[in-house]
Scaffold this active site. Structure first.
Site, short mmCIF file in Angstrom:
data_model
loop_
_atom_site.label_atom_id
_atom_site.label_comp_id
_atom_site.label_asym_id
_atom_site.label_seq_id
_atom_site.Cartn_x
_atom_site.Cartn_y
_atom_site.Cartn_z
N GLY A 174 -4.61 12.80 9.11
CA GLY A 174 -3.88 13.85 8.39
C GLY A 174 -4.59 14.22 7.10
O GLY A 174 -5.80 14.02 6.96
N ARG A 257 1.50 2.13 4.10
CA ARG A 257 2.73 1.36 3.89
C ARG A 257 2.47 -0.08 4.33
O ARG A 257 1.80 -0.31 5.35
CB ARG A 257 3.89 1.94 4.70
CG ARG A 257 4.52 3.20 4.12
CD ARG A 257 5.25 2.92 2.80
NE ARG A 257 5.88 4.10 2.23
CZ ARG A 257 5.32 4.93 1.34
NH1 ARG A 257 4.08 4.71 0.91
NH2 ARG A 257 5.99 5.97 0.87
N GLU A 286 7.74 -5.23 -0.52
CA GLU A 286 7.56 -4.84 -1.93
C GLU A 286 8.90 -4.96 -2.66
O GLU A 286 9.93 -4.71 -2.04
CB GLU A 286 7.08 -3.39 -2.01
CG GLU A 286 5.59 -3.27 -1.75
CD GLU A 286 5.08 -1.84 -1.85
OE1 GLU A 286 5.52 -1.09 -2.74
OE2 GLU A 286 4.23 -1.47 -1.02
N HIS A 310 0.91 -0.44 -5.59
CA HIS A 310 1.38 0.83 -5.04
C HIS A 310 1.14 1.97 -6.04
O HIS A 310 2.04 2.77 -6.34
CB HIS A 310 2.87 0.74 -4.65
CG HIS A 310 3.25 1.71 -3.56
ND1 HIS A 310 4.21 1.48 -2.61
CD2 HIS A 310 2.77 2.95 -3.28
CE1 HIS A 310 4.32 2.51 -1.80
NE2 HIS A 310 3.45 3.43 -2.19
N ALA A 312 -1.57 4.19 -5.73
CA ALA A 312 -2.59 5.11 -5.22
C ALA A 312 -2.38 6.54 -5.71
O ALA A 312 -3.34 7.26 -5.97
CB ALA A 312 -2.62 5.07 -3.69
C1 DGY Z 1 4.04 8.18 -1.44
O1 DGY Z 1 4.24 9.19 -2.13
O2 DGY Z 1 4.63 7.98 -0.38
C2 DGY Z 1 3.03 7.21 -1.90
O3 DGY Z 1 3.19 6.00 -1.29
C3 DGY Z 1 3.02 7.09 -3.38
O4 DGY Z 1 1.88 6.35 -3.75
#
Ligand code: DGY
Length: 344
Positions: A174, A257, A286, A310, A312
């Protein structure tokens, strides 16, 4: 302001008020924009922590729209507590595995997410940061240097791995998987393999990517990066058997995830040298770094892993873009439209 003919707003005097609960402070400008909307009453859980379950169940009573974050479990009990006015759950995240979407659908509650261009770019950059942190042993050598262990340059000191020319296997082609493929191909001449539900000719043309079964991708790749949503079909997609198929020199990257990877199996694989390393931004259970505390302890001891909390998508501009997107989703909904980011 009303959503079609079904929307039942709360009436304060003559004005039809829309009550919105935001479960945690989100970066500017989301809350300011919501507060500036006409006939909207905004309640923000202002403490800088995950809203406690009992507080959530208390504060949702009578709301029309819930702005949730990915750490809030939005299930039938929350929807029951909110009552019949609840017509929209606007999640401040791309992922929506924290929401019982089927239950929301049954109740005609619209669920939206925030798959902005900025999130895709940030998460792709972070996945690449993890790849390079592992390959060049950045975190491990930082610890080494801080600990006073550096006593002079050495020809064999802390040797790492070059990335140029390696094979990157992307699972999930994606927007985020594409962002990783584009940068790695253009910047580092990496050969791209990918696996998805089905082959994607656009992905292949754009990145010269080659479609592989999951098994072949795991066997051939030097780096495997995960970019699939968490679904029953992707839970433990990377299990003990999958790890055993990877090269002993390979790195596994997970910015998607936590439960997509069987962490107990991963820790075994890392300890036994089945694979060379892992970069993890997400975890099972988590905010713990593993569902099982004993697995978490073992993970913490490993030098060949890089762990981030978490984060990113945690850049100033991305978190602000997500905040704006939540408001756009709500505006579209209140205008009687099906929001572009409505979860299907
Ligand atoms: C999301 O927006 O789902 C991401 O995991 C955030 O880092």
């Amino acid at each position: 302001m009303a959503h079609g003919e079904e929307f039942i707003g709360l009436v304060y005097g003559e004005v039809d008020m829309t009550k919105i609960l935001v479960t945690r402070h989100i970066p500017s400008p989301g809350i300011e924009l919501l507060q500036s909307m006409a006939s909207v009453e905004v309640d923000v859980f202002a403490e800088d922590k995950i809203i406690p379950r009992d507080e959530l169940l208390r504060r949702v009573v009578g709301i029309d729209i819930l702005v949730s974050i990915l750490t809030d479990k939005i299930d039938a009990a929350v929807m029951d507590a909110a009552g019949a006015n609840l017509k929209m759950i606007a999640n401040y995240a791309v992922g929506f595995d924290n929401i019982d979407v089927a239950e929301a659908k049954k109740r005609n509650i619209v669920v939206t997410n925030t798959p902005t261009l900025e999130v895709n770019e940030s998460v792709a950059e972070h996945a690449i940061a993890l790849i390079f942190a592992l390959a060049h042993r950045v975190v491990e050598t930082d610890r080494y240097t801080r600990d006073g262990k550096y006593h002079g340059w050495g020809p064999e000191l802390l040797l790492g791995t070059d990335i140029a020319g390696k094979i990157l296997g992307i699972i999930g082609g994606g927007a985020i998987g594409s962002g990783v493929a584009r940068r790695m191909k253009d910047g580092f001449g990496v050969r791209i393999l990918y696996n998805d539900l089905k082959p994607n000719s656009k992905f292949e043309e754009e990145f010269g990517a080659e479609y592989r079964s999951k098994e072949s991708l795991l066997q051939e790749s030097d780096i495997v990066s995960l970019h699939v949503p968490l679904l029953p079909s992707t839970t433990h997609l990377i299990d003990r058997a999958a790890l055993a198929m990877m090269k002993p020199t390979a790195f596994l990257i997970n910015t998607a995830r936590g439960p997509i990877v069987d962490e107990a199996a991963l820790v075994d694989a890392l300890e036994r040298g089945v694979i060379a390393g892992a970069g993890l931004d997400v975890f099972e259970g988590e905010p713990n770094i593993a569902a099982d505390p004993a697995v978490a302890d073992r993970l913490r001891k490993l030098q060949n892993v890089v762990l981030t909390p978490h984060t990113a998508s945690a850049t100033i501009s991305t978190r602000s873009a997500m905040s704006k997107q939540v408001v756009t989703n709500i505006e579209e909904f209140l205008a009687g439209e099906v929001p572009e980011n409505a979860v299907k």
